[in-house]
Scaffold this motif. Structure first.
Motif, PDB file in Angstrom:
ATOM      1  N   ALA A 182       0.830  -1.209   0.000  1.00 43.86           N
ATOM      2  CA  ALA A 182       0.000   0.000   0.000  1.00 43.86           C
ATOM      3  C   ALA A 182       0.864   1.258   0.000  1.00 43.86           C
ATOM      4  N   VAL A 183       1.940   1.241   0.781  1.00 46.83           N
ATOM      5  CA  VAL A 183       2.829   2.406   0.840  1.00 46.83           C
ATOM      6  C   VAL A 183       3.372   2.740  -0.543  1.00 46.83           C
ATOM      7  N   PHE A 184       3.695   1.723  -1.320  1.00 46.75           N
ATOM      8  CA  PHE A 184       4.279   1.945  -2.640  1.00 46.75           C
ATOM      9  C   PHE A 184       3.258   1.783  -3.771  1.00 46.75           C
ATOM     10  N   LYS A 185       1.974   1.987  -3.389  1.00 42.94           N
ATOM     11  CA  LYS A 185       0.882   2.089  -4.366  1.00 42.94           C
ATOM     12  C   LYS A 185       0.696   0.819  -5.195  1.00 42.94           C
ATOM     13  N   ARG A 186       0.984  -0.329  -4.587  1.00 41.50           N
ATOM     14  CA  ARG A 186       0.688  -1.617  -5.228  1.00 41.50           C
ATOM     15  C   ARG A 186      -0.633  -2.195  -4.735  1.00 41.50           C
ATOM     16  N   LEU A 187      -1.263  -1.527  -3.765  1.00 39.09           N
ATOM     17  CA  LEU A 187      -2.518  -1.981  -3.182  1.00 39.09           C
ATOM     18  C   LEU A 187      -3.256  -0.772  -2.645  1.00 39.09           C
ATOM     19  N   SER A 188      -4.563  -0.775  -2.805  1.00 45.73           N
ATOM     20  CA  SER A 188      -5.375   0.322  -2.280  1.00 45.73           C
ATOM     21  C   SER A 188      -5.372   0.319  -0.753  1.00 45.73           C
ATOM     22  N   TRP A 189      -5.235   1.498  -0.155  1.00 47.38           N
ATOM     23  CA  TRP A 189      -5.255   1.596   1.304  1.00 47.38           C
ATOM     24  C   TRP A 189      -6.584   1.126   1.882  1.00 47.38           C
ATOM     25  N   SER A 190      -7.653   1.176   1.093  1.00 44.00           N
ATOM     26  CA  SER A 190      -8.956   0.741   1.593  1.00 44.00           C
ATOM     27  C   SER A 190      -8.981  -0.750   1.906  1.00 44.00           C
TER      28      SER A 190
END
Length: 276
Positions: free
Chosen positions: A78-86
């Motif tokens: 999530a930190v590196f935008k490979r997964l949505s924080w939601s």
């Protein structure tokens, strides 16, 4: 014929993370119970069973959720935008619950053996379910355990990022889970002394909670009496972000863009449809 039950895409992914993490812990905590309380096996059998557990857990869940099985992996992605924080909170809840349920099963199955090996359910067998600095016997402090967890999880995420990067030399023929399992075996054999290589907050917290609820009153503390439960949570989260970031800085940004293979759409491997 009754209409097939329908679940939201996120619910399906949570189910996969729950199941995959449960499989991981059934093998991982189960083997430690067998070695520590039953006297069957040794450190190598522990390392191999944890690695095999990771492999099988990833195979169970990867097609639906990606097979994280580890909040440190989920947060780093999530930190590196490979997964949505939601998805981070739901994934972590599913992973921790899967680990908790698996630990309860192991605790129930090994009731008699644990009671014979350690009638008071003390620090002697606490390491069956959770990690301790120096594995409860060696002169490693709480802060040494934190250092170890940061380094160990950084190694894990650095290599996991490499193994799952399609632009790199990723394993072929669906062998990525096998190689990730071997990675965990290697970490266990090389980095298991200082803190028991939790490298996974769900792997430690879920069983720790199960342990506390089933008679281990000292589950939250280490052999020195220090409140230790936070170390295998905070250390892996920090280490995961550090390891993933180092991979992207040292390797990922230097790789060529991924090329679209020239394959007819009908010949491509079918993908999981979360709306089904």
């Amino acid at each position: 014929m009754a209409e097939r039950l329908r679940f939201s895409p996120l619910a399906k992914e949570m189910s996969a993370e729950f199941a995959g993490t449960m499989i991981l812990i059934l093998f991982g905590v189960g083997v430690v119970a067998q070695v520590a309380a039953g006297g069957i096996g040794d450190h190598d059998s522990i390392a191999w069973a944890w690695g095999i557990g990771v492999t099988l857990g990833v195979y169970v869940s990867a097609r639906i959720s990606g097979g994280h099985l580890n909040p440190a992996v989920t947060i780093a992605l999530a930190v590196f935008k490979r997964l949505s924080w939601s998805k981070v909170g739901p994934y972590i809840l599913a992973q921790t619950t899967g680990a908790f349920v698996a630990a309860l099963i192991v605790r129930w199955n090994y009731t008699e053996v644990l009671a014979k090996a350690d009638p008071g359910h003390t620090i002697k067998t606490q390491g069956v379910f959770t990690t301790l600095p120096g594995n409860g016997t060696l002169p490693v402090s709480m802060w040494g355990g934190l250092r170890d967890q940061i380094i160990g999880t950084a190694i894990l995420l650095f290599i996991v990022m490499a193994l799952t990067d399609a632009r790199n030399q990723a394993p072929l023929a669906n062998l990525t889970p096998v190689v990730i399992g071997l990675l965990v075996v290697a970490i266990g054999m090389a980095w298991g002394t200082d803190a028991g290589y939790a490298i996974n907050p769900a792997r430690d917290f879920g069983p720790r909670l199960a342990q506390f609820l089933t008679g281990y009153d000292g589950a939250w503390r280490d052999q020195y009496g220090d409140l230790y439960f936070w170390v295998p949570i905070v250390g892996p989260i920090i280490g995961g972000v550090v390891g993933a970031g180092l991979y992207l800085f040292l390797i990922g940004r230097n790789l060529p863009p991924e090329e679209e293979p020239e394959v007819a759409a009908a010949e491509r491997e079918p993908k999981y449809d979360p709306s089904a």
